[in-house]
Design a protein around this motif. Sequence first.
Motif, PDB file in Angstrom:
ATOM      1  N   VAL A 279      15.489 -63.980 -11.204  1.00 17.81           N
ATOM      2  CA  VAL A 279      14.942 -63.907  -9.845  1.00 17.81           C
ATOM      3  C   VAL A 279      14.537 -62.463  -9.579  1.00 17.81           C
ATOM      4  O   VAL A 279      14.984 -61.548 -10.260  1.00 17.81           O
ATOM      5  N   ARG A 280      13.681 -62.287  -8.580  1.00 18.44           N
ATOM      6  CA  ARG A 280      13.055 -60.985  -8.362  1.00 18.44           C
ATOM      7  C   ARG A 280      14.043 -59.829  -8.261  1.00 18.44           C
ATOM      8  O   ARG A 280      13.918 -58.823  -8.927  1.00 18.44           O
ATOM      9  N   SER A 281      15.062 -60.004  -7.411  1.00 15.49           N
ATOM     10  CA  SER A 281      15.975 -58.881  -7.181  1.00 15.49           C
ATOM     11  C   SER A 281      16.689 -58.476  -8.467  1.00 15.49           C
ATOM     12  O   SER A 281      16.840 -57.288  -8.755  1.00 15.49           O
ATOM     13  N   GLU A 282      17.108 -59.453  -9.262  1.00 14.70           N
ATOM     14  CA  GLU A 282      17.823 -59.136 -10.503  1.00 14.70           C
ATOM     15  C   GLU A 282      16.859 -58.542 -11.528  1.00 14.70           C
ATOM     16  O   GLU A 282      17.205 -57.633 -12.267  1.00 14.70           O
TER      17      GLU A 282
ATOM     18  N   SER B 247      23.189 -51.248  -7.905  1.00  6.53           N
ATOM     19  CA  SER B 247      24.072 -52.374  -7.652  1.00  6.53           C
ATOM     20  C   SER B 247      24.440 -52.446  -6.168  1.00  6.53           C
ATOM     21  O   SER B 247      24.535 -53.541  -5.602  1.00  6.53           O
TER      22      SER B 247
ATOM     23  N   ASN C 253      21.684 -53.983  -4.531  1.00 12.92           N
ATOM     24  CA  ASN C 253      21.651 -55.381  -4.963  1.00 12.92           C
ATOM     25  C   ASN C 253      22.673 -56.219  -4.199  1.00 12.92           C
ATOM     26  O   ASN C 253      22.445 -57.382  -3.897  1.00 12.92           O
ATOM     27  N   LYS C 254      23.807 -55.612  -3.872  1.00 15.60           N
ATOM     28  CA  LYS C 254      24.865 -56.339  -3.162  1.00 15.60           C
ATOM     29  C   LYS C 254      24.648 -56.313  -1.647  1.00 15.60           C
ATOM     30  O   LYS C 254      25.506 -56.765  -0.899  1.00 15.60           O
TER      31      LYS C 254
ATOM     32  N   TRP D 264      27.181 -56.256 -13.233  1.00 11.69           N
ATOM     33  CA  TRP D 264      26.434 -55.444 -12.283  1.00 11.69           C
ATOM     34  C   TRP D 264      25.300 -56.241 -11.680  1.00 11.69           C
ATOM     35  O   TRP D 264      25.026 -56.177 -10.498  1.00 11.69           O
ATOM     36  N   ILE D 265      24.627 -56.982 -12.527  1.00 10.23           N
ATOM     37  CA  ILE D 265      23.576 -57.863 -12.020  1.00 10.23           C
ATOM     38  C   ILE D 265      23.664 -59.175 -12.772  1.00 10.23           C
ATOM     39  O   ILE D 265      24.242 -59.240 -13.857  1.00 10.23           O
TER      40      ILE D 265
ATOM     41  N   TRP E 260       5.103 -51.745  -3.452  1.00 10.46           N
ATOM     42  CA  TRP E 260       6.140 -52.774  -3.425  1.00 10.46           C
ATOM     43  C   TRP E 260       5.532 -54.151  -3.688  1.00 10.46           C
ATOM     44  O   TRP E 260       6.059 -54.939  -4.473  1.00 10.46           O
TER      45      TRP E 260
ATOM     46  N   ILE F  55      14.145 -56.779 -10.924  1.00 11.25           N
ATOM     47  CA  ILE F  55      13.827 -55.397 -10.565  1.00 11.25           C
ATOM     48  C   ILE F  55      14.972 -54.490 -10.969  1.00 11.25           C
ATOM     49  O   ILE F  55      14.775 -53.439 -11.569  1.00 11.25           O
ATOM     50  N   THR F  56      16.197 -54.915 -10.654  1.00  9.52           N
ATOM     51  CA  THR F  56      17.350 -54.084 -10.986  1.00  9.52           C
ATOM     52  C   THR F  56      17.446 -53.899 -12.501  1.00  9.52           C
ATOM     53  O   THR F  56      17.729 -52.806 -12.980  1.00  9.52           O
TER      54      THR F  56
ATOM     55  N   LEU G 186      15.843 -55.083  -2.612  1.00  7.62           N
ATOM     56  CA  LEU G 186      16.643 -55.160  -3.832  1.00  7.62           C
ATOM     57  C   LEU G 186      17.844 -56.083  -3.670  1.00  7.62           C
ATOM     58  O   LEU G 186      18.595 -56.308  -4.607  1.00  7.62           O
ATOM     59  N   LYS G 187      18.031 -56.594  -2.448  1.00  7.91           N
ATOM     60  CA  LYS G 187      19.195 -57.432  -2.198  1.00  7.91           C
ATOM     61  C   LYS G 187      19.084 -58.751  -2.964  1.00  7.91           C
ATOM     62  O   LYS G 187      18.030 -59.385  -2.971  1.00  7.91           O
ATOM     63  N   ALA G 188      20.183 -59.113  -3.596  1.00  8.03           N
ATOM     64  CA  ALA G 188      20.175 -60.334  -4.399  1.00  8.03           C
ATOM     65  C   ALA G 188      19.981 -61.551  -3.508  1.00  8.03           C
ATOM     66  O   ALA G 188      20.588 -61.651  -2.447  1.00  8.03           O
TER      67      ALA G 188
END
Lengths: 343, 144
Positions: A266-269, B57, B60-61, A260-261, A208, A271-272, B139-141
């Motif tokens: 930024v990191r979270s977006e 998602s 993410n949310k 969806w994103i 991670w 990664i997704t 993974l949370k935005a």
Amino acid sequence: MIDVQSIRDAARDLLAKGEVRAVIGYQRGSRGMLAEPVTITDPEQADELVWDATCFHNLALYLVEDRKALAHAQRTPNLPIAIVAKGCDARAIVVLMQEHYFKREDVYIIGVSCEGGGVLVEYKLARLLNGAQALSAVIDGAELVVTTLAGEVRLPASEVMADRCLECREPFPKEHNVVFGEDQTSRQLVAPFTALARFEALSEADRWAYWCRQFERCIRCFACRSVCPMCYCDECVVDSITFPVAPETTAEEKANRIRWIERSAVRSENITYHMTRAMHLAGRCIDCGECERVCPVNIPLRLLNNKMEREAREHFGYEPGASIGGPSLVASFRDDDPGQFIR
Amino acid sequence: MSEEEQAYEPKIVAFLCKWCSSAGSDLAGVSRIQYPANATPITVPCSGSISPLYILSAFNKGADGVLLSGCHIGDCHYIEGNYLARRKIYLIKELLEMVGVEPDRFRMSWVSAAEGAKYAQVVKDFVADLKPLGPQNKLKADRT
């Protein structure tokens, strides 16, 4: 070693006889020794084609571009287009045909075998040359022959080759109309998935931390998507600006589209985005490693795609780019697919 | 266990197949089976209709855990939807683990329309496994 003249002759012949409408290949670029993609339509231009260790690009991308341009112009040409294809490029073309992106008769594949070699990596070469400017680089057997201003230098090819080429299992383009070079499919320079195995030995927390470092850098330039021959969708699900807008699209419709994103880097977006991309490439990625090469911030994207490739291979017996007529990975199943994880 | 940990209630997004698990959760309800209220059910036409993006998602949310439940192998209303789901979900599960998300945050189960008690048990176990992990922030935005 392949004589570049034989590729030129083949291209000239095809164009002169009117068998193809164009040839996609490599030419000497404007950046020193590096080759660049080129589309030639005139037999005279065939002498500009080159073939050496700097032919990185997966030219299958230009077949996709060609297809899109034709669709846009609403043209259906009756001649195929020829393409110079390495082992990985040929596999990409097979996947595109498997997905009915174009038909077999629409393409004339001029296969070139990487034999014992592959393509080099600029930084590895620069390190070994100690600052000397390379003018050309050709792989000869197990050695890379580099011409510099000071003269010729011979380096062990395995030290300058790209990781993807070292791990390559199929340097010979199986699908081809004509092929140059020997089939050295059994060559084993480095065991496949070596980098992945090394990475997977890390603990969960370390993995991670590693990906955090990588994805915090991502600037979402989408170069990985642009260079990928498999990322051919006009509308990308993770990129809201690619959604089509017509004159009759209302502001409400635009506002209510599912995002969806977000596009923010930024990191979270990030990664997704990269995980979504890895999933969309599962069973389709043929490991040409172009995404990793073009990444301006050097994110090791091959790890993600390799992971999917290895799982598909080990657990589903699936090899991307192996057959034109076979079912795709996620549209098929076997009774003995792993299911122990399900409660 | 500290007071803070006790107060923490994980949020679970549960994608339930409309032909089985959704009815199974309903059965758990009408049978008056007591189980944690952490799972927010989302009915989907088939477990095979799940896009990996739904799962990513949800994380993410802000979901702490994602549950996906469908018909037992061989019972799919669309004949082969759950076979396709099994393959796809296996891949996404491997990918989540590779990136370093705790494997316990994502779960898949087969629950038929007659298995209300099993659904309750699956949610109970999931909540119990999620509590020690704490909130999911990987993974949370970050929308600050």
